[in-house]
Design a protein around this motif. Structure first.
Motif, PDB file in Angstrom:
ATOM      1  N   ASP A  26      11.332  15.368  39.796  1.00 48.56           N
ATOM      2  CA  ASP A  26      12.224  15.196  38.650  1.00 48.56           C
ATOM      3  C   ASP A  26      11.520  15.385  37.313  1.00 48.56           C
ATOM      4  OD1 ASP A  26      14.442  14.674  40.257  1.00 48.56           O
ATOM      5  OD2 ASP A  26      13.939  12.554  40.395  1.00 48.56           O
ATOM      6  N   ALA A  27      10.348  14.809  37.158  1.00 44.63           N
ATOM      7  CA  ALA A  27       9.643  14.902  35.876  1.00 44.63           C
ATOM      8  C   ALA A  27       9.326  16.350  35.522  1.00 44.63           C
ATOM      9  CB  ALA A  27       8.365  14.076  35.908  1.00 44.63           C
ATOM     10  N   ALA A  28       8.902  17.134  36.504  1.00 46.60           N
ATOM     11  CA  ALA A  28       8.562  18.541  36.263  1.00 46.60           C
ATOM     12  C   ALA A  28       9.793  19.371  35.926  1.00 46.60           C
ATOM     13  CB  ALA A  28       7.858  19.128  37.482  1.00 46.60           C
ATOM     14  N   GLY A  29      10.969  18.857  36.236  1.00 47.72           N
ATOM     15  CA  GLY A  29      12.202  19.574  35.934  1.00 47.72           C
ATOM     16  C   GLY A  29      12.869  19.117  34.664  1.00 47.72           C
ATOM     17  N   CYS A  30      12.280  18.167  33.973  1.00 45.35           N
ATOM     18  CA  CYS A  30      12.924  17.609  32.782  1.00 45.35           C
ATOM     19  C   CYS A  30      12.018  17.643  31.552  1.00 45.35           C
ATOM     20  CB  CYS A  30      13.352  16.167  33.071  1.00 45.35           C
ATOM     21  SG  CYS A  30      14.024  15.301  31.653  1.00 45.35           S
ATOM     22  N   TRP A  31      10.779  17.244  31.724  1.00 46.18           N
ATOM     23  CA  TRP A  31       9.820  17.195  30.619  1.00 46.18           C
ATOM     24  C   TRP A  31      10.362  16.378  29.443  1.00 46.18           C
ATOM     25  CZ3 TRP A  31       4.801  18.802  30.954  1.00 46.18           C
ATOM     26  CH2 TRP A  31       4.475  19.523  32.105  1.00 46.18           C
ATOM     27  N   CYS A  32      11.091  15.320  29.755  1.00 46.28           N
ATOM     28  CA  CYS A  32      11.652  14.393  28.754  1.00 46.28           C
ATOM     29  C   CYS A  32      12.498  15.099  27.702  1.00 46.28           C
ATOM     30  CB  CYS A  32      10.555  13.541  28.126  1.00 46.28           C
ATOM     31  SG  CYS A  32      10.165  12.141  29.177  1.00 46.28           S
ATOM     32  N   GLN A  33      13.279  16.072  28.144  1.00 48.74           N
ATOM     33  CA  GLN A  33      14.192  16.753  27.233  1.00 48.74           C
ATOM     34  C   GLN A  33      15.652  16.358  27.476  1.00 48.74           C
ATOM     35  OE1 GLN A  33      12.766  18.666  24.669  1.00 48.74           O
ATOM     36  NE2 GLN A  33      11.087  17.559  25.651  1.00 48.74           N
ATOM     37  N   TRP A  34      15.908  15.587  28.524  1.00 51.85           N
ATOM     38  CA  TRP A  34      17.266  15.215  28.908  1.00 51.85           C
ATOM     39  C   TRP A  34      18.022  14.547  27.768  1.00 51.85           C
ATOM     40  CZ3 TRP A  34      20.881  16.077  32.325  1.00 51.85           C
ATOM     41  CH2 TRP A  34      21.923  15.169  32.477  1.00 51.85           C
ATOM     42  N   PHE A  35      17.406  13.650  27.052  1.00 52.69           N
ATOM     43  CA  PHE A  35      18.084  12.929  25.979  1.00 52.69           C
ATOM     44  C   PHE A  35      18.060  13.690  24.656  1.00 52.69           C
ATOM     45  CE2 PHE A  35      16.667   9.495  28.841  1.00 52.69           C
ATOM     46  CZ  PHE A  35      17.919   9.045  29.202  1.00 52.69           C
ATOM     47  N   ARG A  47      11.997  25.396  33.547  1.00 52.46           N
ATOM     48  CA  ARG A  47      10.992  24.326  33.501  1.00 52.46           C
ATOM     49  C   ARG A  47       9.925  24.646  32.452  1.00 52.46           C
ATOM     50  NH1 ARG A  47       9.835  21.465  39.114  1.00 52.46           N
ATOM     51  NH2 ARG A  47      11.972  21.294  39.821  1.00 52.46           N
ATOM     52  N   GLU A  48       9.539  25.896  32.375  1.00 47.66           N
ATOM     53  CA  GLU A  48       8.511  26.302  31.412  1.00 47.66           C
ATOM     54  C   GLU A  48       9.006  26.108  29.984  1.00 47.66           C
ATOM     55  OE1 GLU A  48       9.499  28.225  34.067  1.00 47.66           O
ATOM     56  OE2 GLU A  48       7.727  27.710  35.285  1.00 47.66           O
ATOM     57  N   GLN A  49      10.277  26.417  29.731  1.00 45.33           N
ATOM     58  CA  GLN A  49      10.835  26.232  28.389  1.00 45.33           C
ATOM     59  C   GLN A  49      10.915  24.738  28.033  1.00 45.33           C
ATOM     60  OE1 GLN A  49      14.376  28.557  29.215  1.00 45.33           O
ATOM     61  NE2 GLN A  49      13.748  30.119  27.717  1.00 45.33           N
ATOM     62  N   GLN A  50      11.273  23.912  29.008  1.00 48.45           N
ATOM     63  CA  GLN A  50      11.298  22.468  28.756  1.00 48.45           C
ATOM     64  C   GLN A  50       9.891  21.963  28.467  1.00 48.45           C
ATOM     65  OE1 GLN A  50      13.344  21.234  32.317  1.00 48.45           O
ATOM     66  NE2 GLN A  50      15.278  21.045  31.211  1.00 48.45           N
ATOM     67  N   ARG A  51       8.925  22.422  29.262  1.00 42.38           N
ATOM     68  CA  ARG A  51       7.524  22.050  29.026  1.00 42.38           C
ATOM     69  C   ARG A  51       7.090  22.477  27.626  1.00 42.38           C
ATOM     70  NH1 ARG A  51       4.389  25.636  32.103  1.00 42.38           N
ATOM     71  NH2 ARG A  51       4.520  26.832  30.203  1.00 42.38           N
ATOM     72  N   ASP A  52       7.442  23.690  27.236  1.00 43.64           N
ATOM     73  CA  ASP A  52       7.065  24.195  25.917  1.00 43.64           C
ATOM     74  C   ASP A  52       7.703  23.368  24.796  1.00 43.64           C
ATOM     75  OD1 ASP A  52       5.577  26.117  27.221  1.00 43.64           O
ATOM     76  OD2 ASP A  52       7.008  27.753  26.827  1.00 43.64           O
ATOM     77  N   ARG A  53       8.918  22.903  25.007  1.00 45.21           N
ATOM     78  CA  ARG A  53       9.570  22.042  23.999  1.00 45.21           C
ATOM     79  C   ARG A  53       8.802  20.730  23.844  1.00 45.21           C
ATOM     80  NH1 ARG A  53      14.435  22.222  21.727  1.00 45.21           N
ATOM     81  NH2 ARG A  53      14.643  19.973  21.987  1.00 45.21           N
ATOM     82  N   PHE A 110      10.053   6.621  31.925  1.00 45.18           N
ATOM     83  CA  PHE A 110       8.703   6.408  32.446  1.00 45.18           C
ATOM     84  C   PHE A 110       8.459   7.438  33.536  1.00 45.18           C
ATOM     85  CE2 PHE A 110      10.156   2.362  30.913  1.00 45.18           C
ATOM     86  CZ  PHE A 110       9.047   1.780  30.315  1.00 45.18           C
ATOM     87  N   VAL A 111       7.246   7.963  33.557  1.00 47.38           N
ATOM     88  CA  VAL A 111       6.803   8.842  34.643  1.00 47.38           C
ATOM     89  C   VAL A 111       5.459   8.285  35.103  1.00 47.38           C
ATOM     90  CG1 VAL A 111       6.065  11.160  35.304  1.00 47.38           C
ATOM     91  CG2 VAL A 111       7.929  10.874  33.639  1.00 47.38           C
ATOM     92  N   VAL A 112       5.381   7.940  36.371  1.00 45.03           N
ATOM     93  CA  VAL A 112       4.122   7.458  36.941  1.00 45.03           C
ATOM     94  C   VAL A 112       3.823   8.318  38.168  1.00 45.03           C
ATOM     95  CG1 VAL A 112       2.925   5.512  38.025  1.00 45.03           C
ATOM     96  CG2 VAL A 112       4.470   5.097  36.091  1.00 45.03           C
ATOM     97  N   ARG A 113       2.641   8.904  38.166  1.00 43.39           N
ATOM     98  CA  ARG A 113       2.251   9.732  39.307  1.00 43.39           C
ATOM     99  C   ARG A 113       2.300   8.896  40.589  1.00 43.39           C
ATOM    100  NH1 ARG A 113      -3.321  12.255  37.977  1.00 43.39           N
ATOM    101  NH2 ARG A 113      -2.998  13.198  40.024  1.00 43.39           N
ATOM    102  N   MET A 114       2.695   9.534  41.656  1.00 43.06           N
ATOM    103  CA  MET A 114       2.914   8.855  42.932  1.00 43.06           C
ATOM    104  C   MET A 114       1.755   7.949  43.339  1.00 43.06           C
ATOM    105  SD  MET A 114       5.459   9.029  45.149  1.00 43.06           S
ATOM    106  CE  MET A 114       6.079  10.638  45.527  1.00 43.06           C
ATOM    107  N   GLU A 115       0.533   8.445  43.226  1.00 44.30           N
ATOM    108  CA  GLU A 115      -0.615   7.671  43.704  1.00 44.30           C
ATOM    109  C   GLU A 115      -0.951   6.466  42.818  1.00 44.30           C
ATOM    110  OE1 GLU A 115      -2.339  11.525  41.857  1.00 44.30           O
ATOM    111  OE2 GLU A 115      -0.507  10.880  42.847  1.00 44.30           O
ATOM    112  N   PHE A 116      -0.263   6.328  41.677  1.00 45.39           N
ATOM    113  CA  PHE A 116      -0.517   5.193  40.785  1.00 45.39           C
ATOM    114  C   PHE A 116       0.651   4.211  40.741  1.00 45.39           C
ATOM    115  CE2 PHE A 116      -3.288   8.579  39.257  1.00 45.39           C
ATOM    116  CZ  PHE A 116      -4.501   7.918  39.255  1.00 45.39           C
TER     117      PHE A 116
END
Length: 189
Positions: A26-35, A47-53, A110-116
């Motif tokens: 989910d995080a890789a598909g949103c990059w905190c642009q949803w809101f 995804r790349e455009q969201q990351r770039d934003r 919040f985004v927390v990597r799986m192993e953490f």
């Protein structure tokens, strides 16, 4: 938890933020642009455009905090003024009421990597988000968490807003419940 550090993001830690968001899920598909974008516009972005934003937002401001555990990038919390998130004003859950403060700082995800996960990292991220907001003269900070006590079956993906207990433990008080599983929580300084 081991050695945990949390601080506002800036250009110097962009690579670590990319590690936290990853390439799947989910995080890789949103990059905190949803809101930040109307749904149709958000859905039209790759995804790349969201990351770039988000990269542009990190370059021009401090849209959140990043956590490291033993030097390893581990988690993220988005926190900015409410006005930075146009979709919050459109949502029936978070739409402002007449008696609400006009532009509180909002901890939106919040985004927390799986192993953490399951190590208390969300609590450290919330503390860091509050400190970041306070250092920017915030007097009111809000969160819009879910309540797994009401619906224990909430998935990890559905908990990206944080939980009621997380915010309560962070000094936030319940203001109202716009739905059975969602809450508006506020901390006034």
């Amino acid at each position: 938890m081991n050695d945990t550090k949390v601080r506002p993001v800036d250009e110097t830690v962009w690579g670590d933020l990319e590690t936290v968001f990853g390439t799947r899920g989910d995080a890789a598909g949103c990059w905190c642009q949803w809101f930040k974008l109307p749904r149709a516009q958000s859905d039209a972005l790759t995804r790349e455009q969201q990351r770039d934003r988000l990269h542009e937002q990190v370059t021009t401001g401090r849209p959140g905090v990043l956590a490291w555990v033993d030097g390893e990038p581990a988690g993220w919390a988005a926190v900015e003024p409410f006005s930075a998130y146009p979709n919050l004003a459109r949502s029936p859950i978070t739409r402002r009421r007449d008696d609400d403060p006009a532009d509180p700082w909002a901890v939106t995800c919040f985004v927390v990597r799986m192993e953490f996960r399951r190590r208390g990292l969300a609590r450290a991220l919330l503390r860091g988000a509050v400190e970041h907001a306070l250092s920017n003269d915030a007097t009111v900070i809000e969160g819009y968490p879910v309540d797994p006590e009401v619906r224990p079956s909430l998935s990890a993906a559905e908990r990206y807003h944080g939980t009621v207990s997380l915010f309560r433990d962070g000094g936030f008080e319940l203001i109202r419940r716009p739905s059975a599983t969602r809450a508006i929580m506020r901390r006034t300084v």
